[in-house]
Design a protein around this motif. Structure first.
Motif, PDB file in Angstrom:
ATOM      1  N   PRO A  69       0.828  -1.215   0.000  1.00 31.68           N
ATOM      2  CA  PRO A  69       0.000   0.000   0.000  1.00 31.68           C
ATOM      3  C   PRO A  69       0.858   1.260   0.000  1.00 31.68           C
ATOM      4  N   LEU A  70       0.292   2.329  -0.477  1.00 30.23           N
ATOM      5  CA  LEU A  70       0.952   3.631  -0.390  1.00 30.23           C
ATOM      6  C   LEU A  70       0.629   4.242   0.958  1.00 30.23           C
ATOM      7  N   THR A  71       1.621   4.840   1.596  1.00 32.50           N
ATOM      8  CA  THR A  71       1.452   5.386   2.944  1.00 32.50           C
ATOM      9  C   THR A  71       1.682   6.885   2.941  1.00 32.50           C
ATOM     10  N   ALA A  72       1.633   7.446   4.147  1.00 31.64           N
ATOM     11  CA  ALA A  72       1.848   8.890   4.292  1.00 31.64           C
ATOM     12  C   ALA A  72       3.233   9.304   3.816  1.00 31.64           C
ATOM     13  N   ALA A  73       4.201   8.382   3.899  1.00 29.63           N
ATOM     14  CA  ALA A  73       5.552   8.706   3.442  1.00 29.63           C
ATOM     15  C   ALA A  73       5.574   8.974   1.939  1.00 29.63           C
ATOM     16  N   PHE A  74       4.785   8.224   1.194  1.00 31.01           N
ATOM     17  CA  PHE A  74       4.714   8.465  -0.253  1.00 31.01           C
ATOM     18  C   PHE A  74       3.969   9.761  -0.544  1.00 31.01           C
ATOM     19  N   ASP A  75       2.938  10.034   0.233  1.00 35.45           N
ATOM     20  CA  ASP A  75       2.215  11.306   0.066  1.00 35.45           C
ATOM     21  C   ASP A  75       3.159  12.484   0.293  1.00 35.45           C
ATOM     22  N   ALA A  76       4.054  12.327   1.286  1.00 28.86           N
ATOM     23  CA  ALA A  76       5.020  13.392   1.568  1.00 28.86           C
ATOM     24  C   ALA A  76       5.964  13.589   0.388  1.00 28.86           C
ATOM     25  N   LEU A  77       6.340  12.494  -0.277  1.00 29.41           N
ATOM     26  CA  LEU A  77       7.210  12.585  -1.440  1.00 29.41           C
ATOM     27  C   LEU A  77       6.540  13.389  -2.556  1.00 29.41           C
ATOM     28  N   LEU A  78       5.241  13.127  -2.765  1.00 34.24           N
ATOM     29  CA  LEU A  78       4.509  13.877  -3.790  1.00 34.24           C
ATOM     30  C   LEU A  78       4.359  15.341  -3.404  1.00 34.24           C
ATOM     31  N   GLU A  79       4.108  15.597  -2.125  1.00 38.61           N
ATOM     32  CA  GLU A  79       3.952  16.979  -1.652  1.00 38.61           C
ATOM     33  C   GLU A  79       5.253  17.762  -1.805  1.00 38.61           C
ATOM     34  N   TRP A  80       6.382  17.065  -1.617  1.00 36.35           N
ATOM     35  CA  TRP A  80       7.686  17.720  -1.738  1.00 36.35           C
ATOM     36  C   TRP A  80       7.827  18.404  -3.096  1.00 36.35           C
ATOM     37  N   GLN A  81       7.327  17.739  -4.136  1.00 39.00           N
ATOM     38  CA  GLN A  81       7.474  18.271  -5.487  1.00 39.00           C
ATOM     39  C   GLN A  81       6.593  19.483  -5.760  1.00 39.00           C
ATOM     40  N   LYS A  82       5.561  19.652  -4.948  1.00 42.13           N
ATOM     41  CA  LYS A  82       4.609  20.729  -5.205  1.00 42.13           C
ATOM     42  C   LYS A  82       5.049  22.072  -4.633  1.00 42.13           C
ATOM     43  N   THR A  83       6.050  22.064  -3.784  1.00 44.87           N
ATOM     44  CA  THR A  83       6.519  23.301  -3.166  1.00 44.87           C
ATOM     45  C   THR A  83       7.488  24.021  -4.098  1.00 44.87           C
ATOM     46  N   PRO A  84       7.263  25.296  -4.377  1.00 42.40           N
ATOM     47  CA  PRO A  84       8.182  26.037  -5.260  1.00 42.40           C
ATOM     48  C   PRO A  84       9.609  26.008  -4.718  1.00 42.40           C
ATOM     49  N   GLY A  85      10.568  25.894  -5.621  1.00 41.77           N
ATOM     50  CA  GLY A  85      11.970  25.923  -5.223  1.00 41.77           C
ATOM     51  C   GLY A  85      12.526  24.595  -4.796  1.00 41.77           C
ATOM     52  N   GLN A  86      11.773  23.521  -4.967  1.00 35.69           N
ATOM     53  CA  GLN A  86      12.282  22.206  -4.621  1.00 35.69           C
ATOM     54  C   GLN A  86      11.569  21.155  -5.470  1.00 35.69           C
ATOM     55  N   GLY A  87      12.129  19.950  -5.512  1.00 35.97           N
ATOM     56  CA  GLY A  87      11.513  18.910  -6.317  1.00 35.97           C
ATOM     57  C   GLY A  87      12.315  17.624  -6.275  1.00 35.97           C
ATOM     58  N   LEU A  88      11.973  16.719  -7.183  1.00 38.32           N
ATOM     59  CA  LEU A  88      12.656  15.437  -7.328  1.00 38.32           C
ATOM     60  C   LEU A  88      13.291  15.375  -8.714  1.00 38.32           C
ATOM     61  N   LEU A  89      14.502  14.848  -8.759  1.00 33.14           N
ATOM     62  CA  LEU A  89      15.203  14.673 -10.020  1.00 33.14           C
ATOM     63  C   LEU A  89      15.463  13.187 -10.197  1.00 33.14           C
ATOM     64  N   THR A  90      14.741  12.541 -11.122  1.00 31.84           N
ATOM     65  CA  THR A  90      14.921  11.105 -11.341  1.00 31.84           C
ATOM     66  C   THR A  90      16.100  10.855 -12.268  1.00 31.84           C
ATOM     67  N   TRP A 104      15.847  17.848  -4.259  1.00 26.61           N
ATOM     68  CA  TRP A 104      16.625  19.062  -4.443  1.00 26.61           C
ATOM     69  C   TRP A 104      15.894  20.289  -3.915  1.00 26.61           C
ATOM     70  N   ARG A 105      16.682  21.277  -3.529  1.00 24.48           N
ATOM     71  CA  ARG A 105      16.178  22.604  -3.169  1.00 24.48           C
ATOM     72  C   ARG A 105      17.119  23.630  -3.792  1.00 24.48           C
ATOM     73  N   GLY A 106      16.547  24.668  -4.377  1.00 21.96           N
ATOM     74  CA  GLY A 106      17.381  25.698  -4.982  1.00 21.96           C
ATOM     75  C   GLY A 106      17.182  25.781  -6.476  1.00 21.96           C
ATOM     76  N   ASN A 107      18.297  25.737  -7.213  1.00 19.89           N
ATOM     77  CA  ASN A 107      18.249  25.910  -8.665  1.00 19.89           C
ATOM     78  C   ASN A 107      18.996  24.771  -9.358  1.00 19.89           C
ATOM     79  N   PRO A 108      18.286  23.766  -9.896  1.00 20.58           N
ATOM     80  CA  PRO A 108      18.957  22.623 -10.527  1.00 20.58           C
ATOM     81  C   PRO A 108      19.700  22.965 -11.810  1.00 20.58           C
ATOM     82  N   VAL A 109      19.508  24.169 -12.338  1.00 21.56           N
ATOM     83  CA  VAL A 109      20.218  24.576 -13.552  1.00 21.56           C
ATOM     84  C   VAL A 109      21.732  24.541 -13.343  1.00 21.56           C
ATOM     85  N   VAL A 110      22.188  24.746 -12.108  1.00 16.59           N
ATOM     86  CA  VAL A 110      23.636  24.766 -11.854  1.00 16.59           C
ATOM     87  C   VAL A 110      24.284  23.415 -12.137  1.00 16.59           C
ATOM     88  N   LEU A 111      23.478  22.358 -12.222  1.00 17.74           N
ATOM     89  CA  LEU A 111      24.016  21.036 -12.545  1.00 17.74           C
ATOM     90  C   LEU A 111      24.582  20.980 -13.962  1.00 17.74           C
TER      91      LEU A 111
END
Length: 358
Positions: A60-81, A103-110
């Protein structure tokens, strides 16, 4: 994207499925995208045990997975697969490359040339100043400096890059939203605003010693070269250097005084084939970036030599009595100052007096 993440996240939660299994499965599939479409027979054919496949499909999907999805919705941060075009190719080439990075910040620097700088958490003033100046010069030349936000050399490298009006990446051994060490909060905030913070660990994860080797592989894996600035022979920085060599990265080291135990690790690296570096120009030359070398008119920051040290001789020892005459200080005052300067690596005590190291 949510379906893709949920498939890999659910598989990671299955008992007995660790990072090695995930990395091997990714390589067999060819990409992350293929997992959600795999049937039971496909998964069994890939080598997963029937019990693992069953647990995966029923996980099952748990609150931990919900937190992962929420992380991506906040401006200035996200997930890089690892399948993302922005995922650094150097890191993606590793067999143990993280499936995704917070990540948090600006991934363009990569997209910039990346160089790692690591070293002692309790460096001498010489090493700290050198790291700061070299990082600033590299930043002016268009290089993004990568380190681990630890005390000492890490902090000096990040700060120097920011002072050089460039960018810097902090790779953490905790969640990307956790500041460690706490005294680096102002520096963390500056990197968040002007650079990038990375972690493979979920948000809120507190630092543990077992997380730092994984952090170090990302630091070296991101970069084309790793510079070790002052490290003892049993230092985490040497682990990073070893990982870099195994990953096919250039390893560079700053030499120090032969009597300084904090420089022994760097001397060992140089003896074993690491490139001896004197300044940012040496690094840029190795990276074929000399055309971007900072202007010669750029003032160089020299380590601030304590006044007492200037009264010491390099080639021979200076007695305590002579120092008292030269400085006008009492012997008791001098002894306290000399002990502190010796611990900082400025001088050494020898039969007959004290000798300056730099």
């Amino acid at each position: 994207m949510d379906e893709l993440l949920s498939a890999w996240w659910r598989l990671r939660q299955v008992r007995g499925v660790g990072a090695t299994t995930l990395y091997q499965l990714r390589d067999l599939l060819g990409s992350l995208d293929a997992l959600p479409a795999c049937s039971t027979s496909d998964l069994l054919a890939l080598g997963l045990k029937p019990a693992v496949v069953q647990q995966f499909q029923q996980q099952p999907l748990t609150a931990a997975f919900d937190a992962l999805l929420e992380w991506q919705k906040t401006p200035g941060q996200g997930l890089l697969t690892c399948d993302d075009p922005c995922y650094p190719p150097a890191l993606a080439s590793l067999t143990d490359a993280p499936l995704w990075l917070y990540w948090r910040g600006n991934p363009v620097v990569l997209q910039q040339p990346l160089v790692a700088m690591v070293g002692s958490r309790n460096p001498t003033p010489y090493a700290r100043d050198w790291a700061r100046q070299c990082a600033a010069d590299l930043a002016r030349a268009g290089v993004c400096v990568v380190s681990g936000l630890a005390l000492g050399i890490d902090g000096a490298a990040h700060q120097g890059a920011l002072e050089g009006a460039g960018s810097t990446i902090a790779v953490l051994g905790c969640g990307a939203d956790v500041v460690y060490p706490k005294r680096h909060r102002p520096l963390y905030e500056q990197i968040y605003q002007r650079g990038l913070i990375l972690s493979e660990l979920p948000e809120g994860t507190q630092p543990q010693a077992s997380f730092f080797p994984g952090r170090n592989r990302i630091v070296s894996g991101l970069c084309g070269a790793v510079i070790v600035v002052e490290a003892a022979t049993k230092s985490g920085s040497l682990i990073t250097a070893r990982l870099a060599a195994q990953q096919g990265r250039d390893v560079m080291a700053l030499p120090g005084a032969v009597t300084n135990p904090l420089a022994a690790g760097c001397h060992q690296l140089i003896r074993d084939g690491a490139l001896l570096v004197r300044d940012a120009t040496d690094v840029l030359q190795e990276l074929d970036m000399l055309c971007l070398t900072p202007p010669a008119s750029e003032p160089a920051l020299q380590p601030s030599v304590p006044p007492l040290v200037t009264e010491l001789d390099f080639a021979s020892t200076t007695s305590l009595d002579v120092l008292a005459i030269r400085t006008g200080e009492s012997v008791s005052t001098l002894m306290a100052s000399l002990l502190e300067l010796e611990l900082e690596g400025w001088l050494t005590q020898e039969p007959g007096g004290y000798r300056r190291l730099r």
